[in-house]
Design an enzyme around this catalytic site. Structure first.
Site, PDB file in Angstrom:
ATOM      1  N   GLY A 428      36.644  46.595 -21.975  1.00 54.55           N
ATOM      2  CA  GLY A 428      36.750  46.999 -20.580  1.00 54.55           C
ATOM      3  C   GLY A 428      37.086  45.825 -19.694  1.00 54.55           C
ATOM      4  O   GLY A 428      37.136  44.672 -20.120  1.00 54.55           O
ATOM      5  N   GLY A 431      35.587  43.211 -12.195  1.00 49.88           N
ATOM      6  CA  GLY A 431      35.805  42.052 -11.344  1.00 49.88           C
ATOM      7  C   GLY A 431      35.260  40.773 -11.927  1.00 49.88           C
ATOM      8  O   GLY A 431      35.523  39.684 -11.413  1.00 49.88           O
ATOM      9  N   GLY A 433      35.793  39.877 -15.128  1.00 49.11           N
ATOM     10  CA  GLY A 433      36.599  39.477 -16.273  1.00 49.11           C
ATOM     11  C   GLY A 433      36.772  40.574 -17.301  1.00 49.11           C
ATOM     12  O   GLY A 433      36.170  41.640 -17.233  1.00 49.11           O
ATOM     13  N   VAL A 435      36.431  41.978 -21.164  1.00 50.81           N
ATOM     14  CA  VAL A 435      35.515  41.834 -22.284  1.00 50.81           C
ATOM     15  C   VAL A 435      36.180  42.394 -23.533  1.00 50.81           C
ATOM     16  O   VAL A 435      36.687  43.525 -23.532  1.00 50.81           O
ATOM     17  CB  VAL A 435      34.182  42.562 -22.026  1.00 50.81           C
ATOM     18  CG1 VAL A 435      33.235  42.356 -23.209  1.00 50.81           C
ATOM     19  CG2 VAL A 435      33.539  42.058 -20.745  1.00 50.81           C
ATOM     20  N   ASP A 550      23.197  41.960  -9.941  1.00 52.35           N
ATOM     21  CA  ASP A 550      24.139  43.071 -10.110  1.00 52.35           C
ATOM     22  C   ASP A 550      23.583  44.073 -11.118  1.00 52.35           C
ATOM     23  O   ASP A 550      24.260  44.460 -12.068  1.00 52.35           O
ATOM     24  CB  ASP A 550      25.497  42.534 -10.579  1.00 52.35           C
ATOM     25  CG  ASP A 550      26.613  43.572 -10.441  1.00 52.35           C
ATOM     26  OD1 ASP A 550      26.448  44.518  -9.647  1.00 52.35           O
ATOM     27  OD2 ASP A 550      27.637  43.430 -11.133  1.00 52.35           O
TER      28      ASP A 550
END
Length: 719
Positions: A428, A431, A433, A435, A550
């Site tokens: 995926g 914002g 980066g 993976v 987050d």
């Protein structure tokens, strides 16, 4: 004549004092402004308290809520703290019948707490600490049926603790430290307080013995602080019945006798008992006198009888010396056993509390061994493995050109060429980066996050390496383990464990937008408990006491057994250090095609104060976000979509919808995920988790619990 009368009335009404148009709640709130000697100006907390308006709901420090049956919002919160205000607490605040939170702490309010304040029967949090309030503890305080948080510490309150404190049935935190309370503590208070999680009566003038009934506070989970008083007598053994998570602080009293070694007493350090001259026994370095030792009937053949020894003239000093030698021998033997135990575990592909692990061990084995790692004691007390994580030059390093691959964990090593040749596909993109899943030559998969290009100067590299090393020290069975990193001028990569079953966001949405059928209540509770343990570890036990910043379902990864793993903490700081653009293309694996995955709108999980400030994230932000995740687990609804079927925008998010449901006493079946209704036995557990989630999502961050408390409360559910 009529025309004259009409004109007179017109001018009369036009010149009436406009404060008459202010709502009754507004007039009550204004009484606080009138009671304070506060200079006018922009620095005044009352600068925008305009009596010419119609509602106080836009004033600084005032929060309101729509209440069914009332056309206008009602005041539910007043927070004017830390402003050095001098004045008294006006009795008119008691007319705010929907007031829930009153925060006036760290000011200079004087006088007594008015009895009329307790007519505000919706109050559940009263924070008046750090003032100069005097008088006794108001006897009407437990007329507040919903009172949960009472903090009156650091004032000048006096008198005895009233017996009727036992009527505060919902009380969770009772903090009366640094006052002038005196007399003995009534023993009848404590068996009735079934919800109390924190008790702090320190730095008062209380005396007498510690009531044995304090040991009946089964819900206590944080601290029992009775230090700096005048308590005397022996420690009641019933305190050992308190949960093992409770920290004692009994310093600076006149307690005497031997410290019991049962139950929770065994978990306390020596500082809990210091400056009680007549206390003795473990963990103090002060053995008890032999006259206090009574041999048990089962030890008659294990050694010479003490009374016989005394008859033979052995001196008391020699007896003490022999006892000390015995204790030292036992301690040395224990140290040898512990050393052998950890050496055995470290050499068997396991993950001991030291955090030392070899890559590729079975998850279930690691969890069984690493369960102890959820305790700070493992990090702070058993072994110190920080030498493993010193400057990267001492670690295993692989170079290619100007790039450098550094293995953080000694048990994990591979060559850079192996990573370059490995098969990879994109999991995926967000914002933070891209993976990838990369399968190494030995068949072991890892997750590789590409942070982008960014700067390449030496200073950035040092900061980046130091931050990655700190992240690498985090070792907990519910936190994704960082294994290595790669730094090059045009590429920055993080290599961590690959978690095989996706994330909670995918599990909740499923293929058809509905939660997966595998998410039974027991699985959801397991995910909630494990995630809370991981976050609590980051907050309390990790080397940097990390703030995640987050917390959301896509950052809670799941393995095949639905064991949760907190991921992606510390990334924002790494990206800031490198100055990179994680979404940029290129790089030696960045050119692979990828599938873009839409991440959740962060605002739906962010705390209210985080949405209006550019300040640094803090732990209470994480607590709020975790509370939203809990509500999503409970309701099966996404927070960005209003669950109500009404076309009105009155209820814009999940948190407010759930709170409104509880306020209106709607049936639990109206709020809970329909999939869970089949598990009738779980109703009490579901309700208990709802209460934890509501505490986490309090608008006032000071009221939200710590993640440690959240985790402990969740762990008690269903056990």
């Amino acid at each position: 004549m009529n025309r004259l009368l009409i004109c007179t009335l017109f001018f009369l009404f036009r010149n009436l004092n406009p404060t008459l148009s202010l709502s009754p709640d507004g007039l009550s709130v204004l009484s606080l402004k009138s009671a304070v000697d506060q200079p006018a100006g922009h620095d005044s907390p009352f600068a925008d308290w305009n009596e010419n308006g119609t509602t106080p709901c836009r004033w600084s420090g005032i929060s309101c809520m729509n209440i069914t049956g009332f056309p206008d919002p009602r005041v539910v919160g007043i927070s004017v703290s830390g402003k050095n205000l001098r004045g008294y607490i006006p009795s008119e605040l008691g007319t705010l019948i929907y007031l829930r939170r009153l925060n006036l702490h760290n000011n200079n309010f004087y006088g007594s707490i008015p009895d009329q304040l307790f007519n505000a029967t919706s109050l559940h949090s009263l924070f008046l600490y750090g003032n100069n309030l005097s008088g006794s503890l108001p006897p009407l305080i437990c007329n507040l049926p919903r009172l949960q948080n009472l903090d009156l510490s650091n004032n000048s309150l006096s008198g005895s603790l009233p017996e009727n404190l036992k009527n505060c049935k919902q009380l969770q935190r009772l903090i009366l430290a640094q006052n002038k309370f005196s007399g003995e503590i009534p023993g009848g208070i404590w068996p009735e307080l079934n919800n109390l999680v924190q008790l702090d009566l320190s730095s008062n003038e209380l005396n007498g013995s510690i009531p044995s009934t304090i040991g009946e506070l089964n819900s206590l989970s944080t601290t029992l602080n009775l230090s700096f008083n005048h308590f005397s007598g022996k420690l009641p053994k019933t305190l050992g019945d308190l949960p093992v998570t409770v920290s004692f602080d009994l310093r600076n009293n006149n307690l005497s006798g031997e410290i019991p070694e049962t139950g929770s007493f065994a978990n306390q350090g020596p500082t809990a008992f210091l400056n009680n001259p007549l206390l003795c026994g473990f963990p103090l370095q002060k053995p008890c006198k032999n006259s206090d030792i009574i041999p048990s009937s089962g030890t008659q053949n294990s050694g010479p009888d003490l009374s016989e020894t005394r008859k033979k003239g052995l001196s008391s000093g020699l007896i003490v010396l022999i006892s000390a030698a015995d204790a030292i021998g036992v301690a040395l033997l224990g140290m040898v056993i512990v050393y052998i135990y950890w050496k055995t575990n470290d050499s068997s592909n396991s993950c001991s509390c030291t955090g030392k692990s070899k890559f590729g061990g079975r998850n279930d084995d690691k969890r069984r061994i690493c369960a102890l790692c959820s305790s700070c004691a493992c990090i702070n007390g058993i072994r110190n493995e920080d030498s493993e994580f010193e400057d990267h030059e001492k670690g295993e390093t692989s170079r290619k050109g100007e790039g450098e691959l550094v293995a953080i964990d000694k048990g994990f090593s591979f060559e850079l060429d192996e990573l370059l040749r490995a098969s990879a596909y994109v999991l995926g993109k967000s914002g933070l980066g891209i993976v990838y899943k990369v399968v190494l030559g030995n068949g072991v998969p890892v997750a590789v996050r590409r942070l982008g290009e960014g700067g390449s100067d030496q200073q950035r590299y040092k900061e980046f390496a130091a931050e990655v090393q700190a992240i690498g020290k985090v070792k907990h069975p519910n936190v994704v383990k960082l294994r290595a990193y790669y730094w090059a001028p045009d590429e920055k990569l993080l290599i961590s464990d690959f978690i095989s079953n996706g994330n909670l966001a995918t599990a909740m949405k499923g293929r058809n937008g509905q939660p997966s059928a595998n998410l039974t209540w027991s699985i959801r509770l397991k995910i909630a408990k494990g995630s809370a343990r991981g976050l609590a570890y980051l907050h309390e036990c990790s080397p940097r006491k990390f703030v995640h910043g987050d917390v959301k379902p896509s950052n809670i990864l799941l393995d095949d057994e639905f064991q949760p793993y907190i991921s992606d903490f510390g990334l924002n700081k790494l990206i800031t250090i490198t100055g990179s653009d994680p979404s940029s293309s290129g790089g030696f694996i960045g050119g692979l095609p990828y599938k873009s995955i839409q991440s959740e709108r962060n605002d739906n999980y962010r705390a209210p104060e985080a949405r209006v400030t550019s300040g640094r994230p803090n732990q209470k932000w994480d607590v709020y976000s975790f509370g939203v995740v809990l509500l999503e687990l409970l309701t099966g609804k996404s927070p960005e979509i209003s669950p109500t079927t009404s076309t009105s925008m009155e209820i814009p998010d999940l948190v407010r919808w759930v709170r409104k449901g509880f306020e209106e006493e709607n049936p639990l079946s109206d709020m809970v995920d329909p999939m869970l209704l089949q598990e009738v036995h779980a109703k009490k557990e579901v309700l208990a988790v709802f209460y934890v989630a509501l505490a986490c999502t309090e608008a006032d961050p000071e009221i939200r619990p710590r993640m440690k408390t959240v985790s402990e409360n969740l762990d008690r559910i269903g056990t």
